[in-house]
Design an enzyme around this catalytic site. Structure first.
Site, PDB file in Angstrom:
ATOM      1  N   ASP A 159      50.929  87.635  79.308  1.00  0.00           N
ATOM      2  CA  ASP A 159      52.210  86.859  78.664  1.00  0.00           C
ATOM      3  C   ASP A 159      51.869  86.337  77.219  1.00  0.00           C
ATOM      4  O   ASP A 159      50.979  85.473  77.149  1.00  0.00           O
ATOM      5  CB  ASP A 159      52.476  85.682  79.674  1.00  0.00           C
ATOM      6  CG  ASP A 159      53.879  85.320  79.305  1.00  0.00           C
ATOM      7  OD1 ASP A 159      54.281  85.236  78.464  1.00  0.00           O
ATOM      8  OD2 ASP A 159      54.774  84.733  80.365  1.00  0.00           O
ATOM      9  N   TYR A 186      62.401  83.544  71.682  1.00  0.00           N
ATOM     10  CA  TYR A 186      63.127  81.946  71.082  1.00  0.00           C
ATOM     11  C   TYR A 186      62.088  80.901  70.783  1.00  0.00           C
ATOM     12  O   TYR A 186      62.446  79.769  70.116  1.00  0.00           O
ATOM     13  CB  TYR A 186      64.030  81.650  72.081  1.00  0.00           C
ATOM     14  CG  TYR A 186      63.624  81.417  73.561  1.00  0.00           C
ATOM     15  CD1 TYR A 186      62.851  80.304  73.981  1.00  0.00           C
ATOM     16  CD2 TYR A 186      63.734  82.459  74.466  1.00  0.00           C
ATOM     17  CE1 TYR A 186      62.273  80.298  75.235  1.00  0.00           C
ATOM     18  CE2 TYR A 186      63.037  82.357  75.730  1.00  0.00           C
ATOM     19  CZ  TYR A 186      62.410  81.302  76.016  1.00  0.00           C
ATOM     20  OH  TYR A 186      61.978  81.208  77.436  1.00  0.00           O
ATOM     21  N   LYS A 187      60.792  81.048  71.282  1.00  0.00           N
ATOM     22  CA  LYS A 187      59.554  80.322  70.524  1.00  0.00           C
ATOM     23  C   LYS A 187      59.517  80.414  69.276  1.00  0.00           C
ATOM     24  O   LYS A 187      60.133  80.281  68.298  1.00  0.00           O
ATOM     25  CB  LYS A 187      58.759  80.264  71.570  1.00  0.00           C
ATOM     26  CG  LYS A 187      59.088  79.837  73.174  1.00  0.00           C
ATOM     27  CD  LYS A 187      58.121  79.946  74.089  1.00  0.00           C
ATOM     28  CE  LYS A 187      58.644  79.391  75.536  1.00  0.00           C
ATOM     29  NZ  LYS A 187      58.041  80.052  76.548  1.00  0.00           N
ATOM     30  N   PHE A 220      52.477  79.330  83.364  1.00  0.00           N
ATOM     31  CA  PHE A 220      53.905  78.843  83.191  1.00  0.00           C
ATOM     32  C   PHE A 220      54.391  78.986  84.751  1.00  0.00           C
ATOM     33  O   PHE A 220      54.654  80.249  85.024  1.00  0.00           O
ATOM     34  CB  PHE A 220      54.763  79.411  82.298  1.00  0.00           C
ATOM     35  CG  PHE A 220      55.863  78.904  81.983  1.00  0.00           C
ATOM     36  CD1 PHE A 220      55.993  77.443  81.318  1.00  0.00           C
ATOM     37  CD2 PHE A 220      57.175  79.271  82.450  1.00  0.00           C
ATOM     38  CE1 PHE A 220      57.308  77.001  81.118  1.00  0.00           C
ATOM     39  CE2 PHE A 220      58.269  78.545  82.202  1.00  0.00           C
ATOM     40  CZ  PHE A 220      58.541  77.260  81.616  1.00  0.00           C
ATOM     41  N   ARG A 225      53.812  67.069  73.825  1.00  0.00           N
ATOM     42  CA  ARG A 225      53.378  68.063  73.023  1.00  0.00           C
ATOM     43  C   ARG A 225      53.993  68.402  71.910  1.00  0.00           C
ATOM     44  O   ARG A 225      55.071  68.048  71.694  1.00  0.00           O
ATOM     45  CB  ARG A 225      53.679  69.232  74.146  1.00  0.00           C
ATOM     46  CG  ARG A 225      53.314  70.703  73.846  1.00  0.00           C
ATOM     47  CD  ARG A 225      53.627  71.542  74.991  1.00  0.00           C
ATOM     48  NE  ARG A 225      55.074  71.903  75.067  1.00  0.00           N
ATOM     49  CZ  ARG A 225      55.765  72.820  75.303  1.00  0.00           C
ATOM     50  NH1 ARG A 225      54.815  73.812  76.035  1.00  0.00           N
ATOM     51  NH2 ARG A 225      56.875  73.089  75.329  1.00  0.00           N
TER      52      ARG A 225
HETATM   53  C1  LIG Z   1      58.691  79.953  77.875  1.00  0.00           C
HETATM   54  C2  LIG Z   1      57.897  80.761  79.115  1.00  0.00           C
HETATM   55  C3  LIG Z   1      58.619  81.296  80.008  1.00  0.00           C
HETATM   56  C4  LIG Z   1      60.230  81.252  80.139  1.00  0.00           C
HETATM   57  O1  LIG Z   1      60.755  82.593  80.656  1.00  0.00           O
HETATM   58  P1  LIG Z   1      62.561  82.829  80.688  1.00  0.00           P
HETATM   59  O2  LIG Z   1      62.554  83.660  81.532  1.00  0.00           O
HETATM   60  O3  LIG Z   1      62.643  83.103  78.971  1.00  0.00           O
HETATM   61  O4  LIG Z   1      63.327  81.294  80.723  1.00  0.00           O
HETATM   62  C5  LIG Z   1      58.096  82.211  81.099  1.00  0.00           C
HETATM   63  N1  LIG Z   1      56.756  82.185  81.074  1.00  0.00           N
HETATM   64  C6  LIG Z   1      55.972  81.540  79.917  1.00  0.00           C
HETATM   65  C7  LIG Z   1      54.589  81.723  79.909  1.00  0.00           C
HETATM   66  C8  LIG Z   1      56.609  80.850  79.001  1.00  0.00           C
HETATM   67  O5  LIG Z   1      55.898  80.091  78.090  1.00  0.00           O
END
Ligand SMILES: *Cc1c(COP(=O)(O)O)cnc(C)c1O
Length: 397
Positions: free
Chosen positions: A184, A209-210, A113, A356
């Site tokens: 992660d 939050y996911k 990400f 998705r």
């Molecule tokens: C959703 C996601 C994020 C988002 O980071 P935030 O700081 O919560 O906005 C970061 N890394 C990955 C791999 C994600 O899937």
């Protein structure tokens, strides 16, 4: 066997909606509304500042960390909640680079990400010690782990395709090469069976939050392997992670163990929602969740391939190497997703061309999968996406 009819009743899903985007933002656990309301009126309203002690606000980040820890195979006392995932990525990477001072390469992959990559780039620039972020294709990660790598920084499930990395194997390879492993778990926690201790991960981070359904802006978490907890240096040395925050010393001294990964004042209102959301996992087996999510996703792939020959599967076909989501490519993916959303099927779009869909057995079953595939086939078969209003890009996709 987990009772998914019971878990489904714990969530509010709006009438007429098939929600296949729990991988981006989980739905509202009904109990969270009352818990947050109670926190506001009975705790903040009545207790005021006393709530830090009497309602346990101060110790809540660690208690919630332990609750999440049980879902990711972490040892007791090794997970701390707070901040956002991007910040936890920074913290974990900074600590790892400090623990491996002779190395300069941070290894990640192009399926990671972007925020994780951006945070690494920002940290490297601030450190000014000649580190380099090396980004290779996901399939090339294993061969790129060599004696120059300080740390691997990988997301177990690719946010775009759902491709799954082998956490245990890559961690072992990293350790054999003298590198540390940071994982992660943004798309893993609450979706898959994760075993950070068993995989011997050095650090892990994730959001709530996911798949953990704690609400927009809910706090993140960080795992530090117990073997590093007393030596990891917190780069974000805030007062809440100090050994004695209320001594108000002029100099920083890291708190004991995982406590040092706290930074500043925790988001108490959001933590109330997280606490309620975690109740949904009582009596749930992640092995059952995983098995059911593979079954639902396999069914979706089968139905979509039969009904929508224009769509190209972008995810691994083999469910065992795929996370809890399925993506398809189409040049008009954005418009197709907008058309789907107007018909009540909510997934999302990831540039450049992926639509998705997340499969979350806590509140999604076969009827939703069949319904979504049927509506998708209608939209594509009838070119119902081909309207100017569906091409208007919103701020958030
Ligand atoms: C959703 C996601 C994020 C988002 O980071 P935030 O700081 O919560 O906005 C970061 N890394 C990955 C791999 C994600 O899937």
């Amino acid at each position: 066997m987990t009772d998914f009819a019971r878990t489904r009743a714990l969530f509010h899903i709006p009438e007429g909606v098939i929600y296949l985007d729990g991988n981006s933002l989980g739905p509202l656990p009904i109990a969270a509304a009352e818990r947050v309301s109670n926190m506001l009126t009975a705790e903040w309203g009545e207790l005021l500042i006393r709530g830090w002690n009497t309602a346990g606000w101060f110790v809540q980040p660690r208690k919630l960390g332990d609750r999440i820890g049980r879902l990711i195979g972490a040892e007791q006392g090794s997970v701390m909640v707070g901040d956002t995932l991007s910040i936890k990525v920074y913290q974990a990477l900074a600590s790892a680079l400090d623990l491996n001072p002779g190395r300069r390469i941070v290894l990640s992959d192009s399926g990671n990400f972007p925020s994780d990559l951006y945070m690494a780039q920002g940290l490297i620039a601030s450190l000014g010690r000649g580190h380099e972020l090396k980004i290779v294709a996901p399939e090339a990660v294993e061969d790129a782990i060599d004696g120059s790598v300080a740390a691997i920084l990988l997301t177990e499930v690719d946010y775009r395709t759902g491709r799954l990395h082998d956490m245990k194997r890559l961690t072992a390879k990293a350790h054999a090469a003298g590198a540390l492993a940071i994982w992660d778990l943004a798309h893993s926690a609450g979706a898959l069976e994760v075993d950070v201790a068993g995989a011997n991960a050095d650090f892990a981070v994730g959001c709530t939050y996911k798949y953990l359904n704690a609400g927009p802006g809910a706090p993140a978490f960080i795992y530090v392997a117990p073997r590093h907890a007393a030596t990891a240096r917190p780069a974000l040395s805030g007062w809440m992670g100090h050994a004695a925050p209320f001594a108000f010393d002029l100099d920083y001294r890291a708190g004991s163990g995982i406590e040092r990964m706290r930074v500043g004042t925790p988001p108490v209102i959001a933590m109330a929602a997280l606490d309620a959301a975690l109740d949904a996992w009582e009596g749930v087996s992640l092995a059952d969740v995983r098995q059911q999510s593979i079954r639902l996703a396999d069914l979706f792939v089968e139905l979509v391939e039969a009904g929508c020959p224009d769509l190209a599967l972008a995810s691994p076909r083999d469910g065992s190497v795929r996370g809890s989501q399925v993506s398809f490519r189409h040049p008009q993916g954005y418009a197709i997703m907008q058309a789907l959303i107007t018909r009540g099927v909510i997934g999302d779009f990831r540039a450049p061309d992926a639509i998705r869909f997340g499969f979350t057995p806590l509140y999604i079953g076969e009827a939703e999968v069949r319904g979504a595939a049927r509506i998708l086939a209608e939209i594509i078969g009838g070119r119902l996406w081909d309207e100017p209003r569906f091409r208007q890009k919103a701020l958030v996709t």
